[in-house]
Write a protein that holds these residues in place. Structure first.
Motif, PDB file in Angstrom:
ATOM      1  N   GLU A  58       0.539  -0.988   0.470  1.00 42.12           N
ATOM      2  CA  GLU A  58      -0.090   0.196   0.050  1.00 42.12           C
ATOM      3  C   GLU A  58       0.941   1.446  -0.202  1.00 42.12           C
ATOM      4  N   LEU A  59       2.128   1.030   0.434  1.00 39.42           N
ATOM      5  CA  LEU A  59       3.435   2.170   0.251  1.00 39.42           C
ATOM      6  C   LEU A  59       4.492   2.407  -0.554  1.00 39.42           C
ATOM      7  N   LEU A  60       5.163   2.888  -1.050  1.00 42.31           N
ATOM      8  CA  LEU A  60       5.891   3.253  -1.594  1.00 42.31           C
ATOM      9  C   LEU A  60       7.154   3.753  -1.147  1.00 42.31           C
ATOM     10  N   GLY A  61       7.722   2.667  -1.403  1.00 47.88           N
ATOM     11  CA  GLY A  61       9.375   2.605  -0.622  1.00 47.88           C
ATOM     12  C   GLY A  61      10.467   1.395  -1.230  1.00 47.88           C
ATOM     13  N   LYS A  62      11.695   1.861  -0.764  1.00 47.47           N
ATOM     14  CA  LYS A  62      12.330   0.701  -0.728  1.00 47.47           C
ATOM     15  C   LYS A  62      12.660   0.058  -0.375  1.00 47.47           C
ATOM     16  N   ILE A  63      12.767  -1.870  -1.122  1.00 50.99           N
ATOM     17  CA  ILE A  63      12.847  -3.302  -0.267  1.00 50.99           C
ATOM     18  C   ILE A  63      13.866  -3.145   0.273  1.00 50.99           C
ATOM     19  N   GLU A  64      13.755  -3.673   1.577  1.00 49.66           N
ATOM     20  CA  GLU A  64      14.629  -3.770   2.355  1.00 49.66           C
ATOM     21  C   GLU A  64      15.186  -5.603   2.638  1.00 49.66           C
ATOM     22  N   THR A  65      14.043  -6.146   3.017  1.00 45.60           N
ATOM     23  CA  THR A  65      14.398  -7.575   2.999  1.00 45.60           C
ATOM     24  C   THR A  65      13.434  -8.314   2.584  1.00 45.60           C
ATOM     25  N   ALA A 252       2.856   1.994  10.613  1.00 45.48           N
ATOM     26  CA  ALA A 252       4.348   1.594  10.368  1.00 45.48           C
ATOM     27  C   ALA A 252       4.216  -0.264   9.953  1.00 45.48           C
ATOM     28  N   GLU A 253       3.034  -0.964  10.010  1.00 44.04           N
ATOM     29  CA  GLU A 253       3.079  -2.553  10.174  1.00 44.04           C
ATOM     30  C   GLU A 253       2.651  -2.812   8.462  1.00 44.04           C
ATOM     31  N   LYS A 254       2.371  -1.856   7.591  1.00 45.43           N
ATOM     32  CA  LYS A 254       2.273  -1.454   6.203  1.00 45.43           C
ATOM     33  C   LYS A 254       3.344  -2.269   5.587  1.00 45.43           C
ATOM     34  N   ASN A 255       4.735  -1.753   5.842  1.00 46.83           N
ATOM     35  CA  ASN A 255       6.108  -1.317   5.787  1.00 46.83           C
ATOM     36  C   ASN A 255       6.491  -3.527   5.642  1.00 46.83           C
ATOM     37  N   ASN A 256       5.463  -4.617   6.756  1.00 40.78           N
ATOM     38  CA  ASN A 256       6.117  -5.410   5.978  1.00 40.78           C
ATOM     39  C   ASN A 256       4.667  -6.284   5.281  1.00 40.78           C
ATOM     40  N   LEU A 257       5.240  -6.874   3.859  1.00 44.16           N
ATOM     41  CA  LEU A 257       4.707  -7.787   3.771  1.00 44.16           C
ATOM     42  C   LEU A 257       3.770  -8.888   4.346  1.00 44.16           C
ATOM     43  N   VAL A 258       2.820 -10.208   4.600  1.00 49.42           N
ATOM     44  CA  VAL A 258       2.991 -10.418   5.025  1.00 49.42           C
ATOM     45  C   VAL A 258       1.625 -11.522   3.976  1.00 49.42           C
ATOM     46  N   ALA A 259       2.014 -13.115   4.077  1.00 53.35           N
ATOM     47  CA  ALA A 259       1.370 -13.955   3.021  1.00 53.35           C
ATOM     48  C   ALA A 259      -0.309 -14.196   4.119  1.00 53.35           C
ATOM     49  N   PRO A 260      -1.255 -13.669   3.124  1.00 58.35           N
ATOM     50  CA  PRO A 260      -2.789 -13.803   3.920  1.00 58.35           C
ATOM     51  C   PRO A 260      -2.455 -15.003   4.062  1.00 58.35           C
ATOM     52  N   ILE A 261      -2.115 -15.799   3.181  1.00 61.71           N
ATOM     53  CA  ILE A 261      -2.998 -17.594   3.439  1.00 61.71           C
ATOM     54  C   ILE A 261      -2.019 -18.395   3.914  1.00 61.71           C
ATOM     55  N   ASP A 262      -2.251 -19.839   4.210  1.00 61.63           N
ATOM     56  CA  ASP A 262      -1.302 -20.820   4.029  1.00 61.63           C
ATOM     57  C   ASP A 262      -1.040 -20.300   1.526  1.00 61.63           C
ATOM     58  N   GLY A 263       0.590 -21.066   1.763  1.00 59.80           N
ATOM     59  CA  GLY A 263       0.257 -21.712   0.286  1.00 59.80           C
ATOM     60  C   GLY A 263       1.999 -21.137  -0.265  1.00 59.80           C
TER      61      GLY A 263
END
Length: 376
Positions: A58-65, A252-263
């Motif tokens: 949802e945000l613009l930014g540079k990938i850190e990890t 701030a939590e939007k800076n982390n992309l997490v898996a919405p499901i098992d997959g």
């Protein structure tokens, strides 16, 4: 002599016997082949597919990890990618300071005001005035940079499309086209960064104005004295600061992309250091809990199938029968798709059925060919 006659007699019997056995074998073979062909006519083939999910920011930014790789199985809520969040960490710290400051202000109000506190508050107002002035100067610089970025973007955009037009007409070289394209993309990124910087500068100036006004109000209250209403106002400021802190943490939590499901992670589309834009798929996942296939049946079978009907699925390479369920039946006929996989294609108009696998395992994979027995 008698032995020779007896041997000849057995030979005649043996030939007749073998001939009879051969005839019976051929009859059983053709009967079996006929039954098998009829059974095959009732099997409809399709390729297994799974739902794909594009995970974007949802945000613009540079990938850190990047925490995962292609083909890796992940659990729901597992962290996939983190975006540089130094700015958000500072905002959280600032919000925590704001909460503490509001709490201290309430305590000061309750304790009363001393001369040294008034002097200290005057110094705070003076510092905030200086910060506001600095913020205004910074905003002027950011506005100038933004205008330059717009002008540069429009210029590089025109050069790119002019060069592209000439390149397509064979009047310009590949090298010139690549340079124009690279300059256009760089100008586009610079424009986006300048736009974000200007927005952040505006927000920062608004926040500084609010802090300055609050400090001036506090100074007036210190000089003139506080009332019950002032105490209630301080309490409301504490509540407001706490809510702002919560909102900052959510953001701030939007800076982390997490898996919405098992997959399964099908592809990681971006690398560390690359800039991620809102809506752009950073990771593509496969939902292995929802495996399905499409088959096509002739019109004559349409009255015999219904939603929720249980069916059987088989693969030529797996010695196991799987259960399935019809979850979609097309209401319109169509011509047999060119890529349909069938053993006999005798009809041109067919109806699409979608069959969901109910008891899949790790043996069945997306892309495998399966036969669907409708039980008809």
């Amino acid at each position: 002599m008698n032995a020779i006659k007896l041997l000849q007699r057995f030979k005649k019997i043996d030939v007749k016997y073998l001939f009879g056995v051969g005839i019976l074998t051929l009859i059983f073979y053709f009967i079996g082949d006929y039954i098998l062909s009829k059974k095959e006519d009732k099997i409809y083939y399709g390729v297994l597919e799974v739902d794909k999910l594009n995970i974007s920011s949802e945000l613009l930014g540079k990938i850190e990890t990047v925490y995962v790789k292609d083909g890796e199985f992940v659990k729901k809520e597992q962290k996939l990618i983190s975006i540089n969040d130094k700015e958000n960490k500072l905002k959280i710290e600032n919000s925590e300071i704001s909460v503490k400051s509001s709490e201290n202000q309430l305590q000061k109000t309750l304790d009363g005001t001393r001369e040294e506190q008034i002097s200290s508050q005057k110094e705070i107002v003076k510092q905030l005035e200086s910060q506001v002035n600095q913020g205004k100067q910074n905003l002027v610089a950011l506005t100038s940079a933004y205008k330059f970025a717009i002008s540069n973007f429009e210029n590089k955009k025109k050069i790119y499309f002019d060069t592209k037009d000439l390149f397509e007409k064979k009047f310009e070289s590949q090298y010139a086209f690549d340079i124009a394209k690279l300059n256009f993309e760089n100008a586009q990124n610079q424009f986006t960064i300048a736009q974000n910087n200007l927005e952040n500068g505006n927000q920062n100036l608004v926040a500084l104005h609010a802090q300055k006004n609050s400090a001036e109000d506090n100074l007036r209250y210190m000089i003139n004295g506080f009332s019950v209403r002032d105490i209630e106002a301080d309490k409301l400021k504490i509540a407001s600061s706490q809510k702002n802190l919560e909102l900052t943490k959510i953001y701030a939590e939007k800076n982390n992309l997490v898996a919405p499901i098992d997959g399964i992670v099908e592809t990681v589309n971006l690398k560390i250091g690359e800039v991620i834009s809102p809506g752009v798929a950073a990771i593509t996942m496969l939902d292995n809990s929802n495996i399905w296939t499409k088959i096509y049946i002739p019109e004559k079978l349409l009255p015999s199938v219904k939603l929720g009907q249980k069916v059987k699925l088989n693969s030529d390479f797996i010695d196991k029968e799987y259960a399935g369920e019809i979850i979609y039946i097309s209401s319109d006929s169509e011509f047999t798709p060119m890529n349909i996989v069938t053993k006999k294609d005798r009809l041109k108009l067919v109806y699409e059925l979608k069959v969901k696998l109910l008891n899949g395992d790790d043996k069945l994979k997306s892309g495998m060919l399966v036969g669907v027995d409708l039980g008809l």
